[in-house]
Design an enzyme around this catalytic site. Structure first.
Site, short mmCIF file in Angstrom:
data_model
loop_
_atom_site.label_atom_id
_atom_site.label_comp_id
_atom_site.label_asym_id
_atom_site.label_seq_id
_atom_site.Cartn_x
_atom_site.Cartn_y
_atom_site.Cartn_z
N LYS A 1 -14.41 1.99 15.09
CA LYS A 1 -13.14 1.24 15.12
C LYS A 1 -12.56 1.22 16.53
CE LYS A 1 -11.46 0.94 11.23
NZ LYS A 1 -10.97 1.25 9.91
N ASN B 1 0.85 -1.20 0.00
CA ASN B 1 0.00 0.00 0.00
C ASN B 1 0.88 1.24 0.00
OD1 ASN B 1 0.47 0.91 2.85
ND2 ASN B 1 -0.37 -1.12 3.26
N ILE C 1 -3.27 -6.93 14.47
CA ILE C 1 -2.25 -6.85 15.53
C ILE C 1 -2.76 -6.00 16.70
CG2 ILE C 1 0.15 -6.22 16.05
CD1 ILE C 1 0.67 -6.40 12.97
O1 C5P Z 1 -9.15 -1.80 10.68
P1 C5P Z 1 -8.14 -0.83 10.18
O2 C5P Z 1 -7.09 -1.45 9.33
O3 C5P Z 1 -8.70 0.41 9.54
O4 C5P Z 1 -7.45 -0.31 11.53
C1 C5P Z 1 -6.38 0.53 11.52
C2 C5P Z 1 -5.62 0.42 12.80
O5 C5P Z 1 -5.40 -0.94 13.16
C3 C5P Z 1 -4.25 1.01 12.66
O6 C5P Z 1 -3.89 1.50 13.93
C4 C5P Z 1 -3.40 -0.18 12.24
O7 C5P Z 1 -2.05 0.00 12.57
C5 C5P Z 1 -4.03 -1.32 13.03
N1 C5P Z 1 -3.99 -2.62 12.37
C6 C5P Z 1 -3.24 -3.65 12.88
N2 C5P Z 1 -3.25 -4.87 12.28
C7 C5P Z 1 -4.00 -5.11 11.18
C8 C5P Z 1 -4.77 -4.06 10.64
C9 C5P Z 1 -4.75 -2.84 11.25
O8 C5P Z 1 -2.53 -3.45 13.87
N3 C5P Z 1 -3.98 -6.29 10.62
#
Ligand code: C5P
Length: 406
Positions: free
Chosen positions: A338, A210, A308
């Site tokens: 969220k 990305n 994570i």
């Molecule tokens: O659900 P979304 O991807 O929009 O959430 C964003 C937040 O979650 C960010 O803080 C991102 O670093 C964290 N995140 C994560 N692991 C993932 C997806 C998002 O830690 N697989």
């Protein structure tokens, strides 16, 4: 406030009219108990006499890289090691430019390069010079590497202009230095920051990725370090230098990032998930380069990556958790939801589009927590990070106070 007593301060003075204020600053530092070694650039002597500073600090001023007398007593590398902190006040546009590109062509710039001590810069220059994109880019690069910017203030200038570029007053600079010595808000605390994109391998040469540049996460790591935190920065592939004093772990995929975060977790009191983690990864990673010959299309099967942040925040023993939400629509509602679903203490939301948010130097954030919200205006990510760290520290302290009283 922690006095600077007993601290070894290299006070760098460069050639600006505000150099006359450096005598007062040296006096305040000495009165506060600091051991002050003044290092001047060659032209600084046009603005203030070394004898004045020697009389105030009790130490001969150093100004030359190749000075047999001083080098015999304390060489420039020893001086770099001696310093607990380097404060350059005033820092001219020229000096900032030289250290931004790593020049070491005089004693002061050499010390800035050779020393691991915190570097504090108090810029002083004409408002147009301060506003020039070249100066702003140099300052941003230095802050990104962990230097702390003190000012400049806004107001009347010696040249007759009005605007930003005045050196902060000596008393204010003493306060800034004292605050930096205690490490202020996260002194000695271990913090994990994730940054950048993840790359999800398809075959040995291709990946799904990305647009994240990592700039916000790296700026946060620098801002936290300036607040005394021990920062572990777990970063996906980015082209950014590691900020001064930050421990960096490089990863590629979401699974590697998860492993690195979990390994670092036991000591951490704060987790800031700034990385743009890929939500999906290819189910299968081809052992050999996928060939296009004989095919007109390619179907990929993707599987969900672990979240994570949600995983960390669901733990019984968990750090204070801050997430980011990059949204194209309905920013506030999406960020709030969220925050709730992931069980976060705070979320920083930003509106993204192809031209905004990802990869850019500037951004705006809407920061939300259980009973409050603040909008941080569009500004360089380096400055945004300083403000966000302040907000996080407020909530972090408030939560600790509630736990202690409960
Ligand atoms: O659900 P979304 O991807 O929009 O959430 C964003 C937040 O979650 C960010 O803080 C991102 O670093 C964290 N995140 C994560 N692991 C993932 C997806 C998002 O830690 N697989």
């Amino acid at each position: 406030m922690q006095p600077s007593g007993g601290r070894r301060v290299v006070l760098g003075i460069t050639a600006g009219i505000a150099a006359f204020k450096a005598a007062e600053l040296a006096r305040l530092l000495v009165r506060d108990g600091a051991d002050v070694q003044v290092v001047m650039t060659r032209s600084a002597g046009q603005f203030i006499g070394p004898m004045t500073l020697q009389a105030i600090t009790g130490r001969p001023v150093r100004d030359a890289l190749f000075d047999p007398v001083h080098e015999a007593a304390m060489g420039h590398i020893e001086l770099a090691r001696w310093a607990d902190v380097i404060l350059v006040a005033p820092a001219t546009a020229d000096f900032i430019a030289r250290i931004a590109i790593g020049m070491a062509d005089d004693l002061l710039s050499t010390l800035c390069l050779a020393s691991g001590a915190p570097l504090l810069l108090a810029p002083a220059m004409n408002q147009a010079m301060w506003g020039h994109p070249a100066t702003q880019a140099n300052v941003a690069a230095l802050v990104e590497r962990g230097a702390t910017l003190l000012g400049p203030d806004d107001g009347d200038q010696a040249c007759g202009d009005t605007g930003p570029g005045r050196m902060r007053e000596p008393a204010a600079l003493l306060g800034d230095l004292q605050a930096s010595l205690v490490g202020a808000r996260f002194a000695g605390r271990r913090v994990i920051v994730t940054a950048g994109p993840t790359q999800e391998p398809l075959d040995p040469v291709r990946f799904l990725g990305n647009r994240s540049s990592g700039k916000m996460g790296f700026a946060l790591a620098a801002a936290l370090t300036a607040q005394g935190a021990e920062v572990v920065l777990i970063s996906g592939p980015v082209a950014l230098p590691t900020p001064r004093g930050v421990e960096r772990i490089d990863v590629e995929s979401a699974l590697q990032m998860r492993d690195a975060v979990l390994a670092e977790l036991p000591e951490a009191v704060l987790f800031i998930a700034c990385a743009a983690v890929a939500d999906y990864r290819p189910l299968e990673v081809a052992a050999h380069k996928i060939k296009k010959e004989g095919t007109s299309s390619l179907k990929l099967e993707l599987v969900r990556n672990p979240d994570i942040l949600a995983e960390v925040s669901a733990r019984a023993e968990r750090p204070f958790c801050v997430g980011f939400a990059a949204e194209t629509d309905d920013l506030e509602a999406a960020a709030e939801s969220k925050m709730r679903t992931k069980g976060l203490d705070m979320i920083a939301a930003n509106q993204v589009s192809v031209s905004r948010g990802f990869g850019t130097d500037d951004n705006a954030l809407l920061v939300i927590w259980n009973d409050g919200r603040v909008a941080l205006a569009n500004q360089p990510k380096t400055q945004l990070a300083v403000q966000l760290v302040d907000l996080i520290a407020d909530r972090f302290d408030a939560q600790a106070a509630t736990k202690n009283s409960g």
